[in-house]
Motif scaffolding. Structure first.
Motif, PDB file in Angstrom:
ATOM      1  N   ASP A 166     -11.150  -4.966  -8.959  1.00 42.50           N
ATOM      2  CA  ASP A 166     -11.922  -6.203  -9.109  1.00 42.50           C
ATOM      3  C   ASP A 166     -13.229  -5.972  -9.865  1.00 42.50           C
ATOM      4  OD1 ASP A 166     -10.076  -7.851  -7.914  1.00 42.50           O
ATOM      5  OD2 ASP A 166     -10.940  -7.655  -5.896  1.00 42.50           O
ATOM      6  N   ILE A 167     -13.885  -4.851  -9.606  1.00 43.56           N
ATOM      7  CA  ILE A 167     -15.118  -4.542 -10.349  1.00 43.56           C
ATOM      8  C   ILE A 167     -14.805  -4.465 -11.840  1.00 43.56           C
ATOM      9  CG2 ILE A 167     -16.884  -2.771 -10.776  1.00 43.56           C
ATOM     10  CD1 ILE A 167     -16.635  -1.975  -7.803  1.00 43.56           C
ATOM     11  N   PHE A 168     -13.705  -3.752 -12.158  1.00 45.76           N
ATOM     12  CA  PHE A 168     -13.316  -3.609 -13.570  1.00 45.76           C
ATOM     13  C   PHE A 168     -12.943  -4.959 -14.172  1.00 45.76           C
ATOM     14  CE2 PHE A 168      -9.548  -3.397 -16.341  1.00 45.76           C
ATOM     15  CZ  PHE A 168     -10.171  -2.915 -17.474  1.00 45.76           C
ATOM     16  N   LEU A 169     -12.128  -5.735 -13.444  1.00 45.66           N
ATOM     17  CA  LEU A 169     -11.625  -7.005 -13.991  1.00 45.66           C
ATOM     18  C   LEU A 169     -12.768  -8.001 -14.201  1.00 45.66           C
ATOM     19  CD1 LEU A 169      -8.430  -7.125 -11.773  1.00 45.66           C
ATOM     20  CD2 LEU A 169      -8.414  -7.106 -14.293  1.00 45.66           C
ATOM     21  N   ASP A 170     -13.709  -8.026 -13.278  1.00 43.54           N
ATOM     22  CA  ASP A 170     -14.865  -8.934 -13.432  1.00 43.54           C
ATOM     23  C   ASP A 170     -15.673  -8.554 -14.671  1.00 43.54           C
ATOM     24  OD1 ASP A 170     -14.124 -10.287 -11.197  1.00 43.54           O
ATOM     25  OD2 ASP A 170     -15.628  -9.385  -9.861  1.00 43.54           O
ATOM     26  N   ALA A 171     -15.902  -7.243 -14.851  1.00 39.12           N
ATOM     27  CA  ALA A 171     -16.679  -6.786 -16.007  1.00 39.12           C
ATOM     28  C   ALA A 171     -15.945  -7.128 -17.295  1.00 39.12           C
ATOM     29  CB  ALA A 171     -16.921  -5.275 -15.910  1.00 39.12           C
ATOM     30  N   VAL A 203     -15.338  -3.484 -26.887  1.00 37.74           N
ATOM     31  CA  VAL A 203     -15.011  -3.679 -25.457  1.00 37.74           C
ATOM     32  C   VAL A 203     -15.341  -2.394 -24.674  1.00 37.74           C
ATOM     33  CG1 VAL A 203     -13.080  -3.916 -23.827  1.00 37.74           C
ATOM     34  CG2 VAL A 203     -13.283  -5.487 -25.775  1.00 37.74           C
ATOM     35  N   ILE A 204     -14.944  -1.256 -25.219  1.00 36.09           N
ATOM     36  CA  ILE A 204     -15.180   0.009 -24.517  1.00 36.09           C
ATOM     37  C   ILE A 204     -16.684   0.261 -24.371  1.00 36.09           C
ATOM     38  CG2 ILE A 204     -15.027   2.531 -24.802  1.00 36.09           C
ATOM     39  CD1 ILE A 204     -12.160   2.126 -25.731  1.00 36.09           C
ATOM     40  N   SER A 205     -17.421  -0.027 -25.435  1.00 37.80           N
ATOM     41  CA  SER A 205     -18.854   0.235 -25.388  1.00 37.80           C
ATOM     42  C   SER A 205     -19.556  -0.708 -24.405  1.00 37.80           C
ATOM     43  CB  SER A 205     -19.407   0.159 -26.820  1.00 37.80           C
ATOM     44  OG  SER A 205     -20.624  -0.487 -26.859  1.00 37.80           O
ATOM     45  N   LYS A 206     -19.102  -1.958 -24.343  1.00 41.12           N
ATOM     46  CA  LYS A 206     -19.720  -2.898 -23.385  1.00 41.12           C
ATOM     47  C   LYS A 206     -19.328  -2.589 -21.942  1.00 41.12           C
ATOM     48  CE  LYS A 206     -20.858  -6.664 -26.451  1.00 41.12           C
ATOM     49  NZ  LYS A 206     -20.518  -7.998 -27.013  1.00 41.12           N
ATOM     50  N   ILE A 244     -17.104  -9.697 -20.391  1.00 39.22           N
ATOM     51  CA  ILE A 244     -17.239  -9.197 -21.776  1.00 39.22           C
ATOM     52  C   ILE A 244     -16.379 -10.035 -22.730  1.00 39.22           C
ATOM     53  CG2 ILE A 244     -16.628  -7.259 -23.297  1.00 39.22           C
ATOM     54  CD1 ILE A 244     -17.428  -5.427 -20.839  1.00 39.22           C
ATOM     55  N   LEU A 245     -15.146 -10.304 -22.317  1.00 42.79           N
ATOM     56  CA  LEU A 245     -14.240 -11.048 -23.207  1.00 42.79           C
ATOM     57  C   LEU A 245     -14.691 -12.502 -23.375  1.00 42.79           C
ATOM     58  CD1 LEU A 245     -10.782  -9.638 -22.018  1.00 42.79           C
ATOM     59  CD2 LEU A 245     -12.027  -9.054 -24.104  1.00 42.79           C
ATOM     60  N   LYS A 246     -15.363 -13.031 -22.357  1.00 41.92           N
ATOM     61  CA  LYS A 246     -15.814 -14.436 -22.435  1.00 41.92           C
ATOM     62  C   LYS A 246     -17.102 -14.581 -23.235  1.00 41.92           C
ATOM     63  CE  LYS A 246     -13.194 -16.746 -19.126  1.00 41.92           C
ATOM     64  NZ  LYS A 246     -13.089 -17.921 -18.257  1.00 41.92           N
ATOM     65  N   LYS A 269     -21.860  -1.374 -18.708  1.00 40.06           N
ATOM     66  CA  LYS A 269     -21.790  -1.894 -17.332  1.00 40.06           C
ATOM     67  C   LYS A 269     -21.415  -0.792 -16.341  1.00 40.06           C
ATOM     68  CE  LYS A 269     -20.385  -6.635 -18.634  1.00 40.06           C
ATOM     69  NZ  LYS A 269     -21.349  -7.534 -17.936  1.00 40.06           N
ATOM     70  N   GLY A 270     -21.402   0.451 -16.810  1.00 38.92           N
ATOM     71  CA  GLY A 270     -21.125   1.558 -15.892  1.00 38.92           C
ATOM     72  C   GLY A 270     -19.662   1.878 -15.714  1.00 38.92           C
ATOM     73  N   ILE A 271     -18.817   1.359 -16.619  1.00 37.04           N
ATOM     74  CA  ILE A 271     -17.377   1.615 -16.497  1.00 37.04           C
ATOM     75  C   ILE A 271     -16.897   2.455 -17.673  1.00 37.04           C
ATOM     76  CG2 ILE A 271     -15.071   0.567 -16.478  1.00 37.04           C
ATOM     77  CD1 ILE A 271     -16.410  -1.863 -15.073  1.00 37.04           C
ATOM     78  N   GLN A 272     -16.326   3.598 -17.364  1.00 35.89           N
ATOM     79  CA  GLN A 272     -15.809   4.506 -18.382  1.00 35.89           C
ATOM     80  C   GLN A 272     -14.355   4.145 -18.658  1.00 35.89           C
ATOM     81  OE1 GLN A 272     -17.576   7.547 -19.619  1.00 35.89           O
ATOM     82  NE2 GLN A 272     -15.922   7.356 -21.100  1.00 35.89           N
ATOM     83  N   ALA A 273     -14.071   3.619 -19.850  1.00 41.59           N
ATOM     84  CA  ALA A 273     -12.678   3.373 -20.237  1.00 41.59           C
ATOM     85  C   ALA A 273     -12.426   4.127 -21.525  1.00 41.59           C
ATOM     86  CB  ALA A 273     -12.413   1.885 -20.416  1.00 41.59           C
ATOM     87  N   GLY A 274     -11.170   4.367 -21.842  1.00 43.54           N
ATOM     88  CA  GLY A 274     -10.852   5.136 -23.040  1.00 43.54           C
ATOM     89  C   GLY A 274     -10.034   4.312 -24.014  1.00 43.54           C
ATOM     90  N   GLY A 275     -10.100   4.681 -25.293  1.00 49.52           N
ATOM     91  CA  GLY A 275      -9.236   4.059 -26.283  1.00 49.52           C
ATOM     92  C   GLY A 275      -8.029   4.941 -26.503  1.00 49.52           C
ATOM     93  N   CYS A 276      -6.942   4.346 -26.987  1.00 54.90           N
ATOM     94  CA  CYS A 276      -5.820   5.155 -27.444  1.00 54.90           C
ATOM     95  C   CYS A 276      -5.127   4.381 -28.544  1.00 54.90           C
ATOM     96  CB  CYS A 276      -4.876   5.545 -26.308  1.00 54.90           C
ATOM     97  SG  CYS A 276      -4.020   4.215 -25.484  1.00 54.90           S
ATOM     98  N   GLY A 277      -4.401   5.088 -29.396  1.00 57.13           N
ATOM     99  CA  GLY A 277      -3.738   4.431 -30.514  1.00 57.13           C
ATOM    100  C   GLY A 277      -4.754   3.724 -31.397  1.00 57.13           C
ATOM    101  N   VAL A 278      -4.312   2.662 -32.060  1.00 60.05           N
ATOM    102  CA  VAL A 278      -5.156   1.985 -33.043  1.00 60.05           C
ATOM    103  C   VAL A 278      -6.174   1.056 -32.392  1.00 60.05           C
ATOM    104  CG1 VAL A 278      -5.128   0.468 -35.074  1.00 60.05           C
ATOM    105  CG2 VAL A 278      -3.299   2.145 -34.738  1.00 60.05           C
ATOM    106  N   GLN A 279      -5.733   0.251 -31.442  1.00 60.74           N
ATOM    107  CA  GLN A 279      -6.649  -0.750 -30.879  1.00 60.74           C
ATOM    108  C   GLN A 279      -6.396  -1.032 -29.402  1.00 60.74           C
ATOM    109  OE1 GLN A 279      -5.459  -3.115 -34.176  1.00 60.74           O
ATOM    110  NE2 GLN A 279      -4.568  -4.721 -32.905  1.00 60.74           N
ATOM    111  N   ALA A 280      -5.906   0.004 -28.698  1.00 59.74           N
ATOM    112  CA  ALA A 280      -5.625  -0.176 -27.269  1.00 59.74           C
ATOM    113  C   ALA A 280      -6.778   0.336 -26.406  1.00 59.74           C
ATOM    114  CB  ALA A 280      -4.333   0.549 -26.892  1.00 59.74           C
ATOM    115  N   VAL A 281      -6.945  -0.310 -25.258  1.00 59.87           N
ATOM    116  CA  VAL A 281      -7.810   0.215 -24.190  1.00 59.87           C
ATOM    117  C   VAL A 281      -6.878   0.703 -23.097  1.00 59.87           C
ATOM    118  CG1 VAL A 281      -9.525  -0.369 -22.425  1.00 59.87           C
ATOM    119  CG2 VAL A 281      -9.662  -1.412 -24.707  1.00 59.87           C
ATOM    120  N   ARG A 282      -7.102   1.935 -22.622  1.00 59.44           N
ATOM    121  CA  ARG A 282      -6.218   2.466 -21.596  1.00 59.44           C
ATOM    122  C   ARG A 282      -6.984   2.690 -20.302  1.00 59.44           C
ATOM    123  NH1 ARG A 282      -5.054   8.596 -23.867  1.00 59.44           N
ATOM    124  NH2 ARG A 282      -7.177   9.370 -23.744  1.00 59.44           N
ATOM    125  N   LEU A 283      -6.318   2.421 -19.194  1.00 59.41           N
ATOM    126  CA  LEU A 283      -6.901   2.697 -17.871  1.00 59.41           C
ATOM    127  C   LEU A 283      -6.249   3.957 -17.330  1.00 59.41           C
ATOM    128  CD1 LEU A 283      -6.760  -0.903 -16.337  1.00 59.41           C
ATOM    129  CD2 LEU A 283      -8.283   0.016 -18.103  1.00 59.41           C
TER     130      LEU A 283
END
Lengths: 404, 404
Positions: free
Chosen positions: B392-397, B359-362, B401-403, B366-380
């Motif tokens: 909205d830009i983040f949520l659409d992306a 998810v982070i790599s995808k 990806i999830l779909k 798309k031009g969005i920098q997100a970070g991981g934390c813990g074992v399998q979390a994505v943090r904003l």
């Protein structure tokens, strides 16, 4: 000079110019997390400033930037522990037991390794570096510390030229003690010595010097026992001894494994050998890993040192000041002693802590800021721009105080 | 946002303006040793910026400035140890034995006191703070650590509103364990707990939240056992949870004894009670003790937070984003879970570490920098200027990806 941290004095035009230059404003305004998101030109900036020939510690090709002196020493310790552990397991991968035990601070994952330090040393005040600091009790009391070995630092008789044989014996005594401690901590206490940390001149502890021969032998002892040699140049680095790094005076057979710096360098950090580079990422890491805005200042500083030949000036003015102080020592016989120094990194002893404090306070009343170190020493820590004119002002004031 | 350290994003005009203002250039060029030679206006600057109402941690009147998060925690530990030792000796002066034994790292001068921390915690990487960090083995392996107690941090079942009873039990389990550890380390191991360090949200460890009730009880447990409570707001402080300090959400009966900060605050430091101020000088000290050039940036930042009502915006945009993420969690059922957050300090879990990394790599593609934390979390960790348009830009992306 703000505890030896201002190399060019106040308001040097080169530094003010760098700060006024609007090209630099975005660097000051947008501080990056250098470990993960360095600016595109960061490697080039490191090469041009910290790794520049004449700036970098000779023979050391790797640089890690940090924030201050304490965290530079702490992270250098980590580099040493990581290197030492990798040697111990002969490059094998981590075991499950190591990975799990370290999470609860237990061995083997959190091993009982140590850093050997010296009586009278000062290496910082966070809990790891404070375990290697032994200059004043008020720095240490009530704070938990690691049980790490502490060796004697040579205590010389002055003047050196009249006490050659005795001081050579003192070197030998200290070197033997270091080897004994390394063996004792390894065999008896099961706390192997992974590294040795030492100042080229014990500064906070009282401007204690040791001979080049002592440091040459220490380099050999360190290699012989498989311990890394860390030379802490936080206070001595950046030019005040007449060389960029004080240990350049020692003609070591091979470079130290690590050289830490801060103060005059504006940011913390350390030079080290390629061997000490961890094989895995994120082992020596933090949010900022230094500060590019400080490198802007440092670039102006090292350019000025080169352009104005300030290291030569330090040697010249240092010799002048040291010579005059030795004359004064004779002139006021018994009131000050043990005049010593390299470059303008100069100190002398008073006869008691109280007389030292009195000298400092009377200098202050005459508009001269001097510092104390150790039990009864006065230390000089001028900027690199200090010249004979300034030295004379200081010497005249000191003479009149001592003659009172 | 440079590991959550840029509160207003890049090139904010208020910050660029402060850096361009030539009145500030001498402050940037002439860094003082604040512990001994603060500028004449330093106390006023501290009052106007760090101690300003709405900026300072409520109820805490004392401020100590530092360089970064690790050294803020390390020095706060020292303040706690000094306070604890003074209580133990009922204000009596140091004994000769204490003064001498601390110089060789031995008790009673270097006492076996401890700081209690939590599984999954992150408090920094120097040797003292690393002894309280337990988020990933790669941070800790091969580095010596103090034998200090480590308690369970509550692990909640989500969604919270469907698991109230179970999560309350989890709070009780953890609080009982904390008390057991304090007693065990004191009575059985002779390593008394002088302080407790905790993040208001375990950030690096995986965005683990605990209830206000848990923190209220922790404050009581801490006082009951005579241990100081240190809340580490290095990552949560400075506004991202919708309050200046995350622990303001908890309605504690009395303030924590210490609150540490760094990152968004531009420099490190901590707020503390008057009780924690050492009675002697030079006990918590270093060359720089912070950096006035960073206070220039911070002043522009807190002025902007006030003027643009950014804390309100964080609450509004955080609620919006959290609501949309909870909708998305249902929409892509099973692909993400445990959506959680305060303000825009938001995270969600993926089903495996690999799917999290994907998810982070995808997002990155798309031009969005997100970070991981813990074992399998994505943090904003957006800037405080993040608004619905950005969300909205983040949520659409993320949806696309999830779909996929």
């Amino acid at each position: 000079m703000q505890i030896s941290s201002m190399p060019l004095g106040y308001n040097h035009p080169a530094i003010l110019g760098a700060v006024a230059n609007s090209d630099n404003h975005k660097i000051i305004a947008n501080r990056p997390a250098l470990g993960s998101f360095p600016g595109r030109d960061w490697p080039k900036r490191l090469k041009n400033v910290l790794l520049r020939k004449g700036v970098a510690a000779p023979g050391l090709t790797q640089i890690t930037t940090m924030m201050c002196g304490s965290c530079s020493n702490e992270n250098a310790f980590k580099n040493i522990f990581i290197w030492y552990a990798d040697k111990k397991r002969h490059g094998a991968p981590f075991t499950r037991e190591e990975m799990e035990s370290c999470m609860i601070n237990q061995s083997p994952g959190s091993p009982r390794y140590s850093i050997l330090s010296f009586k009278g040393a000062f290496h910082g005040r966070t809990l790891g570096s404070l375990s290697t600091t032994h200059s004043k009790y008020i720095h240490k009391i009530d704070v938990p510390a690691f049980d790490w070995p502490i060796a004697s630092f040579p205590e010389y008789k002055y003047p050196l030229e009249e006490n050659v044989r005795e001081n050579k014996k003192e070197d030998e005594r200290c070197l033997a003690e270091i080897e004994d401690l390394i063996v004792k901590y390894d065999k008896e206490k099961n706390i192997p010595v992974a590294g040795i940390i030492i100042e080229p001149i014990q500064s906070e502890g009282g401007d204690h010097h040791a001979s080049p021969e002592f440091f040459q032998e220490l380099r050999k002892v360190s290699s012989k026992h498989g311990a890394a040699l860390l030379i802490d140049e936080v206070q001595t680095g950046g030019g005040p001894t007449g060389k960029m790094w004080c240990h350049e005076h020692f003609n070591l057979e091979s470079p130290p494994d690590v050289v830490t710096f801060s103060k005059k360098m504006q940011l913390g950090g350390y030079y080290h050998t390629p061997d000490l580079k961890p094989k895995q990422s994120y082992r020596v890491y933090n949010t900022w890993m230094g500060d590019p805005s400080k490198l802007i200042l440092l670039e102006a500083i090292v350019n000025t040192i080169e352009k104005e030949n300030l290291l030569n000036q330090v040697v010249r003015v240092g010799d002048y000041t040291l010579g005059k102080l030795k004359d004064l020592q004779k002139e006021v016989s018994g009131k000050i002693n043990s005049v010593r120094g390299r470059g303008t990194f100069i100190a002398f002893d008073c006869t008691t802590p109280a007389s030292r404090d009195e000298v400092i306070s009377k200098l202050h009343a005459k508009g001269i800021q001097a510092g104390g170190c150790g039990v009864q020493a006065v230390r000089l820590r001028p900027a690199l721009t200090f010249n004979e004119y300034h030295a004379d002002i200081f010497l005249d004031a000191l003479r009149s105080i001592l003659k009172e």
